[in-house]
Design a protein around this motif. Structure first.
Motif, PDB file in Angstrom:
ATOM      1  N   ALA A   1       7.070  -4.336 -28.753  1.00  0.00           N
ATOM      2  CA  ALA A   1       5.934  -4.939 -28.055  1.00  0.00           C
ATOM      3  C   ALA A   1       6.389  -5.932 -26.994  1.00  0.00           C
ATOM      4  CB  ALA A   1       5.026  -5.632 -29.065  1.00  0.00           C
ATOM      5  N   ARG A   2       7.497  -6.612 -27.240  1.00  0.00           N
ATOM      6  CA  ARG A   2       8.004  -7.558 -26.253  1.00  0.00           C
ATOM      7  C   ARG A   2       8.387  -6.862 -24.957  1.00  0.00           C
ATOM      8  NH1 ARG A   2      12.030 -11.231 -30.036  1.00  0.00           N
ATOM      9  NH2 ARG A   2      10.383 -12.392 -31.110  1.00  0.00           N
ATOM     10  N   ARG A   3       8.710  -5.603 -25.051  1.00  0.00           N
ATOM     11  CA  ARG A   3       9.104  -4.813 -23.874  1.00  0.00           C
ATOM     12  C   ARG A   3       7.972  -3.947 -23.341  1.00  0.00           C
ATOM     13  NH1 ARG A   3      12.786  -6.373 -26.983  1.00  0.00           N
ATOM     14  NH2 ARG A   3      14.928  -6.760 -26.292  1.00  0.00           N
ATOM     15  N   ARG A   4       6.797  -4.082 -23.954  1.00  0.00           N
ATOM     16  CA  ARG A   4       5.601  -3.329 -23.538  1.00  0.00           C
ATOM     17  C   ARG A   4       5.883  -1.824 -23.495  1.00  0.00           C
ATOM     18  NH1 ARG A   4       1.555  -6.023 -21.056  1.00  0.00           N
ATOM     19  NH2 ARG A   4       1.197  -4.264 -19.645  1.00  0.00           N
ATOM     20  N   VAL A   5       6.591  -1.354 -24.505  1.00  0.00           N
ATOM     21  CA  VAL A   5       7.038   0.038 -24.520  1.00  0.00           C
ATOM     22  C   VAL A   5       5.858   1.012 -24.531  1.00  0.00           C
ATOM     23  CG1 VAL A   5       8.272   1.772 -25.885  1.00  0.00           C
ATOM     24  CG2 VAL A   5       9.248  -0.517 -25.591  1.00  0.00           C
ATOM     25  N   LEU A   6       4.838   0.717 -25.320  1.00  0.00           N
ATOM     26  CA  LEU A   6       3.691   1.630 -25.407  1.00  0.00           C
ATOM     27  C   LEU A   6       2.631   1.336 -24.354  1.00  0.00           C
ATOM     28  CD1 LEU A   6       3.222   1.886 -29.284  1.00  0.00           C
ATOM     29  CD2 LEU A   6       4.402   3.456 -27.749  1.00  0.00           C
ATOM     30  N   GLU A   7       2.624   0.128 -23.828  1.00  0.00           N
ATOM     31  CA  GLU A   7       1.663  -0.186 -22.765  1.00  0.00           C
ATOM     32  C   GLU A   7       2.118   0.369 -21.421  1.00  0.00           C
ATOM     33  OE1 GLU A   7       0.629  -4.659 -23.752  1.00  0.00           O
ATOM     34  OE2 GLU A   7       2.364  -3.830 -24.796  1.00  0.00           O
ATOM     35  N   ASP A   8       3.424   0.514 -21.256  1.00  0.00           N
ATOM     36  CA  ASP A   8       3.990   1.053 -20.018  1.00  0.00           C
ATOM     37  C   ASP A   8       4.987   2.164 -20.364  1.00  0.00           C
ATOM     38  OD1 ASP A   8       4.726   1.472 -17.425  1.00  0.00           O
ATOM     39  OD2 ASP A   8       6.003  -0.321 -17.278  1.00  0.00           O
ATOM     40  N   PRO A   9       4.486   3.264 -20.944  1.00  0.00           N
ATOM     41  CA  PRO A   9       5.404   4.321 -21.401  1.00  0.00           C
ATOM     42  C   PRO A   9       6.172   4.991 -20.271  1.00  0.00           C
ATOM     43  CG  PRO A   9       3.125   5.060 -21.530  1.00  0.00           C
ATOM     44  CD  PRO A   9       3.073   3.599 -21.214  1.00  0.00           C
ATOM     45  N   ALA A  10       5.607   4.998 -19.070  1.00  0.00           N
ATOM     46  CA  ALA A  10       6.296   5.651 -17.952  1.00  0.00           C
ATOM     47  C   ALA A  10       7.643   4.985 -17.663  1.00  0.00           C
ATOM     48  CB  ALA A  10       5.414   5.626 -16.704  1.00  0.00           C
ATOM     49  N   SER A  11       7.700   3.667 -17.815  1.00  0.00           N
ATOM     50  CA  SER A  11       8.941   2.939 -17.539  1.00  0.00           C
ATOM     51  C   SER A  11       9.939   3.034 -18.689  1.00  0.00           C
ATOM     52  CB  SER A  11       8.637   1.458 -17.258  1.00  0.00           C
ATOM     53  OG  SER A  11       7.791   1.326 -16.141  1.00  0.00           O
ATOM     54  N   HIS A  12       9.472   3.532 -19.838  1.00  0.00           N
ATOM     55  CA  HIS A  12      10.337   3.603 -21.021  1.00  0.00           C
ATOM     56  C   HIS A  12      10.437   5.029 -21.543  1.00  0.00           C
ATOM     57  CE1 HIS A  12       8.831  -0.590 -20.889  1.00  0.00           C
ATOM     58  NE2 HIS A  12      10.049  -0.895 -21.304  1.00  0.00           N
ATOM     59  N   ARG A  13      10.260   5.994 -20.647  1.00  0.00           N
ATOM     60  CA  ARG A  13      10.224   7.391 -21.087  1.00  0.00           C
ATOM     61  C   ARG A  13      11.537   7.812 -21.739  1.00  0.00           C
ATOM     62  NH1 ARG A  13       8.824   9.410 -16.624  1.00  0.00           N
ATOM     63  NH2 ARG A  13       6.597   9.154 -16.945  1.00  0.00           N
ATOM     64  N   ASN A  14      12.655   7.383 -21.194  1.00  0.00           N
ATOM     65  CA  ASN A  14      13.946   7.769 -21.786  1.00  0.00           C
ATOM     66  C   ASN A  14      14.101   7.204 -23.192  1.00  0.00           C
ATOM     67  OD1 ASN A  14      14.716   9.204 -19.506  1.00  0.00           O
ATOM     68  ND2 ASN A  14      15.763   7.472 -18.565  1.00  0.00           N
ATOM     69  N   LEU A  15      13.750   5.938 -23.379  1.00  0.00           N
ATOM     70  CA  LEU A  15      13.834   5.324 -24.703  1.00  0.00           C
ATOM     71  C   LEU A  15      12.907   6.039 -25.684  1.00  0.00           C
ATOM     72  CD1 LEU A  15      14.652   3.101 -26.707  1.00  0.00           C
ATOM     73  CD2 LEU A  15      12.815   1.680 -25.736  1.00  0.00           C
TER      74      LEU A  15
END
Length: 362
Positions: A196-210
């Motif tokens: 959540a600190r990295r907003r992984v699910l709120e901004d999935p486009a920026s974290h697609r590889n992860l």
């Protein structure tokens, strides 16, 4: 998430069969064993950590929204603790009236104990998650020993006397919540805070590889780690008790990876769907998510009405396959109810009650 929870819980209301580690009948027919095998591999011990990760993620979101209004961290921490205390109370009432396997109490308890990690540095969060994993293994071994040594009997959901069932539900809940469920969900809860600190699910486009790596690796670990117990609980393989307990432990530990994988898969799907215009199915699922607490409790209401011996009594007459079919129908019913009731942002009754108890009239 709620579909997986319904599938994981429905068979716990059945009676009249000797059950394996995950509560499935050992003497079921071919269809029952097939359903049990698939659910042990993909559902059991996977839905719980998925829920826990999303709960930890949501706790950070709640804290951030409170902090954005200008409140200090001690004020926000007080609000979060009050909310988790009420969630623990909801779990108590759920166990008292409906289901011995309640998980709300465990999330409330973990939230109370670990709320400080919302503000702790990443290293402390990940170190606590590692300690939680070790504690989880110890607890699993202990429960595995109890499973193979305890006399086999029906669950509290199958008791014919409603008063006796209530007493047994509370005894089971008060023992399982702090020792088994809370320890089981703590690691995934902390991983949810980290994400959540990295907003992984709120901004999935920026974290697609992860998200892609977590989805592929986590699901692979869950399937490989769950396969031995699947063979054991479907009576394809009958090893010694020591090996069986080890496989039970492996199943649950790799289930944490599976739960995180499911959360990552949903994030990837949301990213793809978000590029277009969500259709009625997606809107209905979103409504069910907004009513998740209400829909979770409704599942238990329906299961008691259908399965309990002092109500519908179906639990003594169907197998695991039929129970899972009823679970899917129950979930669909809650999705439709939420879709019809939630337009305009209307909260579910359980969500509204929790919010009112947490924040007061204001």
């Amino acid at each position: 998430m709620l579909l997986l929870i319904a599938l994981a819980h429905a068979h716990m209301y059945l009676s009249g069969h000797e059950a394996g580690f995950r509560g499935y009948a050992l003497d079921g027919d071919a269809s029952d064993r097939l359903v049990a095998g698939v659910q042990i591999l993909l559902v059991d011990g996977r839905a719980l950590p998925m829920f826990a990760a999303l709960f930890g993620y949501g706790l950070v979101q709640l804290a951030n929204r409170q902090l954005a209004t200008g409140r200090s961290w001690p004020q926000v921490r007080k609000v979060l603790r009050r909310r988790n205390l009420w969630l623990l109370a909801f779990g108590f009432c759920h166990a008292l009236l409906l289901f011995f396997g309640d998980i709300l109490g465990a999330y409330g308890l973990v939230g109370l104990m670990l709320v400080g990690f919302v503000r702790r540095e990443d290293r402390a969060v990940l170190r606590a998650a590692a300690v939680g994993l070790v504690s989880h293994v110890v607890v699993l071994v202990g429960f595995g020993l109890l499973t193979v040594s305890a006399p086999k009997g029906d669950t509290p959901a199958a008791l014919a006397d409603p008063i006796e069932a209530t007493v047994m539900r509370l005894i089971g809940w008060s023992g399982m919540t702090p020792t088994y469920f809370a320890v089981s969900v703590a690691p995934a809860f902390l991983f949810g805070i980290w994400a959540a600190r990295r907003r992984v699910l709120e901004d999935p486009a920026s974290h697609r590889n992860l998200l892609s790596r977590v989805a592929a690796t986590g699901l692979g670990l869950a399937v490989v780690g769950g396969a031995p117990l699947m063979l054991i609980d479907t009576r394809i393989w009958m090893p010694s008790d020591t090996i069986a307990i080890s496989m039970y432990t492996l199943h649950s530990v790799t289930g944490i990876a599976g739960g995180l994988a499911y959360a990552a898969i949903v994030g990837l799907l949301a990213d793809r769907i978000g590029r277009g215009h969500p259709g009625p199915v997606v809107r209905a699922l979103a409504a069910c998510g907004q009513w998740s607490l209400t829909c979770y409790l409704l599942q238990s209401v329906i299961f008691v009405a259908v399965f309990a011996p002092y109500t519908g009594g179906l639990g003594a007459h169907v197998g695991d396959a039929a129970a899972s079919g009823i679970a899917v129908m129950t979930w669909l019913t809650t999705v439709v109810l939420a879709a019809l009731s939630a337009p305009g942002g209307r909260r579910g009754p359980a969500e509204a009650a929790l919010r009112r108890l947490t924040y007061g009239r204001r």
